[in-house]
Write an enzyme that holds these catalytic residues in place. Structure first.
Site, short mmCIF file in Angstrom:
data_model
loop_
_atom_site.label_atom_id
_atom_site.label_comp_id
_atom_site.label_asym_id
_atom_site.label_seq_id
_atom_site.Cartn_x
_atom_site.Cartn_y
_atom_site.Cartn_z
N TRP A 354 0.89 -1.46 -0.17
CA TRP A 354 0.13 -0.29 -0.21
C TRP A 354 0.60 1.01 -0.02
O TRP A 354 0.40 2.53 -0.56
CB TRP A 354 -0.84 -0.06 1.34
CG TRP A 354 -0.28 0.52 2.33
CD1 TRP A 354 0.84 -0.13 3.44
CD2 TRP A 354 -0.55 1.37 3.72
NE1 TRP A 354 0.75 0.22 3.90
CE2 TRP A 354 0.32 1.47 4.57
CE3 TRP A 354 -1.49 1.89 3.61
CZ2 TRP A 354 0.13 2.23 5.41
CZ3 TRP A 354 -1.70 3.17 4.53
CH2 TRP A 354 -1.18 3.02 5.22
N ASP A 355 2.13 1.13 0.12
CA ASP A 355 3.25 2.10 0.40
C ASP A 355 3.33 2.88 -1.19
O ASP A 355 3.28 4.10 -1.06
CB ASP A 355 4.72 1.84 0.66
CG ASP A 355 4.89 1.03 1.20
OD1 ASP A 355 3.51 0.01 2.10
OD2 ASP A 355 6.45 0.61 2.49
N GLU A 482 0.89 -2.00 12.97
CA GLU A 482 0.33 -3.62 12.57
C GLU A 482 0.75 -3.89 14.13
O GLU A 482 0.64 -5.74 13.98
CB GLU A 482 1.43 -4.30 12.00
CG GLU A 482 1.18 -3.41 10.46
CD GLU A 482 2.01 -4.33 8.72
OE1 GLU A 482 3.25 -4.39 9.55
OE2 GLU A 482 1.35 -4.22 8.24
N LYS A 593 3.15 0.97 16.48
CA LYS A 593 3.82 0.57 15.76
C LYS A 593 4.71 1.56 14.48
O LYS A 593 5.67 2.61 13.96
CB LYS A 593 4.30 -1.09 14.74
CG LYS A 593 4.92 -0.70 13.70
CD LYS A 593 4.56 -1.97 12.81
CE LYS A 593 5.73 -2.08 11.67
NZ LYS A 593 5.60 -3.73 10.58
N GLN A 594 3.67 2.54 14.71
CA GLN A 594 3.62 3.82 13.33
C GLN A 594 1.90 4.20 13.58
O GLN A 594 1.08 4.05 14.00
CB GLN A 594 3.45 3.05 11.95
CG GLN A 594 2.32 2.13 11.29
CD GLN A 594 2.80 0.82 10.09
OE1 GLN A 594 3.02 -0.16 10.52
NE2 GLN A 594 2.92 1.87 9.34
C1 BGC Z 1 4.78 -1.58 7.96
C2 BGC Z 1 3.42 -1.61 6.30
C3 BGC Z 1 4.63 -1.50 4.69
C4 BGC Z 1 5.89 -1.75 5.11
C5 BGC Z 1 6.43 -1.87 3.59
C6 BGC Z 1 5.48 -2.32 7.66
O1 BGC Z 1 6.46 -2.35 8.30
O2 BGC Z 1 4.15 -1.90 8.96
O3 BGC Z 1 3.10 -0.49 6.96
O4 BGC Z 1 3.18 -1.45 4.55
O5 BGC Z 1 6.38 -2.39 5.99
O6 BGC Z 1 7.00 -0.48 4.05
#
Ligand code: BGC
Length: 728
Positions: A354-355, A482, A593-594
């Site tokens: 999704w990035d 996540e 995490k984010q």
């Molecule tokens: C993140 C995801 C991201 C992926 C790829 C993961 O660590 O939590 O949101 O899409 O890395 O960059």
């Protein structure tokens, strides 16, 4: 790392002394790419010992391997795509007076490796003293052409400082690391050239490298007479050159390479095309090819440079981001998308996430919109994989894979591939954003509407009616954060699902009105029923959005407030969840995490006031450990918008220098492309305050205190805008 690794230079990144202990990290930082191929910066002579991951990648050349995953509860596909290593072409080894050149043996002085971002050129120079005291000056110049995407070149120069004697050089093409691919050609090409081809086992993609290797003396010096012979082995082909070196005289070995694959639409076999391209490259010559490449970079910078006066680390950071984004993607082929680590390393297997829509696409949308369109075209082309995934889980419409290259789901992990559904809405958001910023309605009719209809169908089948709440709910998902796995009503997901449905409704209405014949055709193709629209309206109108009016907080999910409190500021620095906490402790905690709610506020910017942003930022920011590189940029943008200038700048530096400073300690496996692109948004949307309003762009700048001036240039609605300049 506490100390910056590189000195802050506005246009360059320089390794000033030989640092073999950072080799793998430098291989990523100094990698060169042109959207078609990427080459890690493994030294030409190779790297003896541990800490190296050479890699050459060609965009979207992948193979299929059995899918894995102990929790592969619903096996959407029994195979998954992984990016493969192409054969390597960087190898140029020397034996100087009989001694193999290896900077890890003997002594190195005068070392300097520099990435010149303005020109897109990597140089390395050093003086090497062997164990017998013989000193030789070596210089390497490497580029991967932005003028002709198939071409790359290396010039290696050798000058004995205190000796004369024999020199042997081996310039190679090697498939030693071209994992699980079968070599099918391995031969000489004329008197100075060679060719090597490999084929993937399942997908049968052929990658062919052709090279020409020549020896030349310095201008004005007598021509170097070298003997050249071909050396072949199972998986490699080399040109071995020998000559007699004279003290003080420079001799250069020039290696020009052409890379082609059988995936390209051009006619003719990859082998024939590669041979033809390298022959043409040789006629043009290294210097002219380099000049063409530099001219291409000049044009790129003219359109997309960001200039920051007053703070060098900030300037170097953003230039590195913009440079890397152009290296990563050129939109030459709609079957190609952007791996999370670009073409810079093996991390995450070259998969697309999704990035792309949430982070990378906006950069291209406002600099070179045709590239943003190509990214969305990729999603349109892979709709069948998304339909397949939705069906496998028992839903309607299309659910895009969490990770993929070939279009089918490649994640077997239940907490990601199975329940991280917000990717569908990110793609829909990308479609809407693209159409708004370009006014390209034709794209909506031809591709976008189909994506919006199919993703709306997915969400309409994904929701559950809650009689108690008298609302639609979305249970058991993972949102952007996540660490919070399998939650009910992740606010980000619910809101974005609603947005997706609204955009589906809008697209159908608009297309009916403005392109009725095309709509009729699409409706037939998709077997669209009128009652679907009614259902979408009902679901969108009654979606549950977790919100607490008393505190003004949007709640990350149904139980977030009741989980174990976490405050990063009071936590011992080393005790971070990843790798230290057990899984159960993590999902019981509020640790994030984010960015999650803040990500929502970024994606749906206009729906939130400055006050909303401030309240929610203050609540969520201390709970986040930014283990994902996607996080700091969003924190910076939200802090900017909430008027928290110090935080905005701190997070900007963290994001824009994430790779240069190895903030997450894993840059060795590849760059963090989302963070590179997010940093561009920190500058343009955060500090520049860019918004699309009333069909135009407007800016509300809020520059960090140390910045004297900020300027950048964008493209909007098909027009290159004049350069914007902001001062305090
Ligand atoms: C993140 C995801 C991201 C992926 C790829 C993961 O660590 O939590 O949101 O899409 O890395 O960059």
């Amino acid at each position: 790392m506490s100390q910056p690794i590189y000195r802050a230079e506005p246009w360059a990144v320089t390794e000033r002394s030989y640092q073999p202990e950072l080799n793998e990290f430098h291989e990523t930082i100094f990698h060169l790419a042109n959207g078609y191929m990427g080459v890690r910066a493994t030294p030409e002579e190779g790297f003896s010992g541990q800490g190296t991951q050479p890699g050459t990648y060609v965009a979207s050349i992948y193979d299929l391997v059995p899918s894995y995953g102990p929790h592969n509860i619903v096996r959407v596909s029994d195979r998954m795509s992984v990016m493969v290593n192409a054969p390597d072409w960087f190898g140029v080894e020397f034996w100087l007076g009989g001694e193999r050149f290896d900077p890890r043996q003997g002594k190195v002085s005068g070392y300097c490796r520099r990435l010149d971002m303005r020109r897109g050129v990597l140089t390395r120079e050093l003086v090497w003293q062997d164990r017998r005291g013989r000193r030789t000056e070596l210089r390497f110049t490497r580029f991967v052409s932005h003028d002709n995407m198939h071409v790359g070149g290396i010039r290696s120069s050798v000058r004995p400082l205190n000796w004369s004697g024999p020199v042997r050089c081996r310039a190679s093409l090697t498939a030693a690391r071209a994992d699980a691919q079968d070599p099918f050609c391995n031969a000489a090409l004329g008197t100075d050239g060679m060719i090597l081809g490999v084929r993937t086992r399942e997908t049968k993609f052929e990658t062919v490298l052709a090279a020409q290797v020549e020896v030349g003396a310095e201008a004005g010096a007598p021509a170097a007479r070298a003997r050249s012979r071909l050396v072949r082995s199972d998986r490699a082909v080399e040109r071995e050159l020998t000559w007699r070196a004279a003290e003080g005289r420079t001799v250069s070995v020039t290696k020009l390479v052409a890379v082609c694959t059988s995936r390209e639409p051009e006619r003719g076999s990859a082998r024939v095309r590669a041979a033809r391209i390298v022959a043409a490259a040789r006629r043009r010559g290294f210097d002219a090819l380099l000049a063409d490449h530099e001219a291409a970079w000049r044009r790129i910078w003219d359109d997309s440079d960001i200039r920051i006066d007053g703070h060098r680390p900030a300037q170097q950071g953003i230039r590195y981001c913009v440079f890397s984004l152009h290296q990563t993607y050129v939109g030459h082929d709609p079957r190609v998308n952007i791996p999370a680590k670009g073409l810079s390393g093996p991390g995450y297997g070259g998969l697309y996430w999704w990035d792309t829509e949430a982070y990378m696409m906006p950069f291209f949308l406002y600099t070179e919109p045709a590239k943003a369109r190509a990214l969305l075209e990729y999603r349109h082309r892979t709709l069948d994989g998304a339909r397949h995934k939705a069906r496998a889980y028992g839903f309607d419409g299309a659910l895009f894979p969490w990770v993929t290259i070939w279009g089918e789901e490649c994640s077997g992990d239940w907490e990601y591939g199975m329940i991280e559904h917000h990717v569908a809405a990110a793609v829909a958001h990308g479609v809407d954003h693209y159409v708004q910023a370009t006014g390209d309605e034709a794209f909506l009719w031809e591709r976008g509407a189909e994506i919006l209809v199919e993703t709306s169908r997915f969400w309409a089948s994904r929701v559950t009616w809650s009689p108690a709440r008298r609302r639609y709910v979305i249970n058991f998902v993972t949102g952007p954060d996540e660490y919070a796995v399998g939650v009910n009503n992740n606010c980000y997901t619910n809101w974005m699902a609603r947005f997706n449905l609204e955009k589906g409704i809008e697209a159908v209405r608009r297309m009916r009105r403005r392109a009725p014949a095309l709509w009729a055709r699409l409706a037939r193709k998709l077997k669209f029923r009128e009652d679907e629209l009614r259902l979408w309206r009902r679901v969108a109108g009654r979606m549950h959005i977790p919100y607490d009016p008393k505190s003004g907080l949007w709640l990350q999910d149904d139980t977030f407030a009741e989980r174990d409190p976490f405050d990063r500021r009071r936590w011992p620095a080393g005790d971070r969840p990843t790798g230290r906490w057990n899984w159960y402790r993590r999902i019981r905690s509020q640790v994030m995490k984010q960015a999650d709610i803040l990500m929502l506020m970024h994606m749906q910017n206009e729906s939130f006031t400055r006050r909303d942003k401030r309240i929610n930022y203050r609540y969520y920011e201390p709970k986040c450990v930014h283990e994902s590189s996607l996080s700091p940029a969003i924190h910076s943008i939200l802090a900017s918008e909430a008027g928290l200038a110090d935080d905005a700048f701190r997070y900007y530096l963290m994001s824009a220098r994430l790779d240069l400073d190895d903030v997450n300690g894993n840059t060795g496996a590849g760059q963090h492309t989302a963070s590179l692109a997010g940093s561009w948004r920190c500058v343009v949307t955060g500090f520049g305050g860019m918004r699309v309003k009333g069909g135009g762009l407007c800016f509300e700048p809020r520059l960090p205190a140390p910045w004297k001036r900020l300027s950048f240039r964008m493209t909007f609605r098909g027009r290159r805008q004049r350069s914007r300049q902001f001062c305090h």
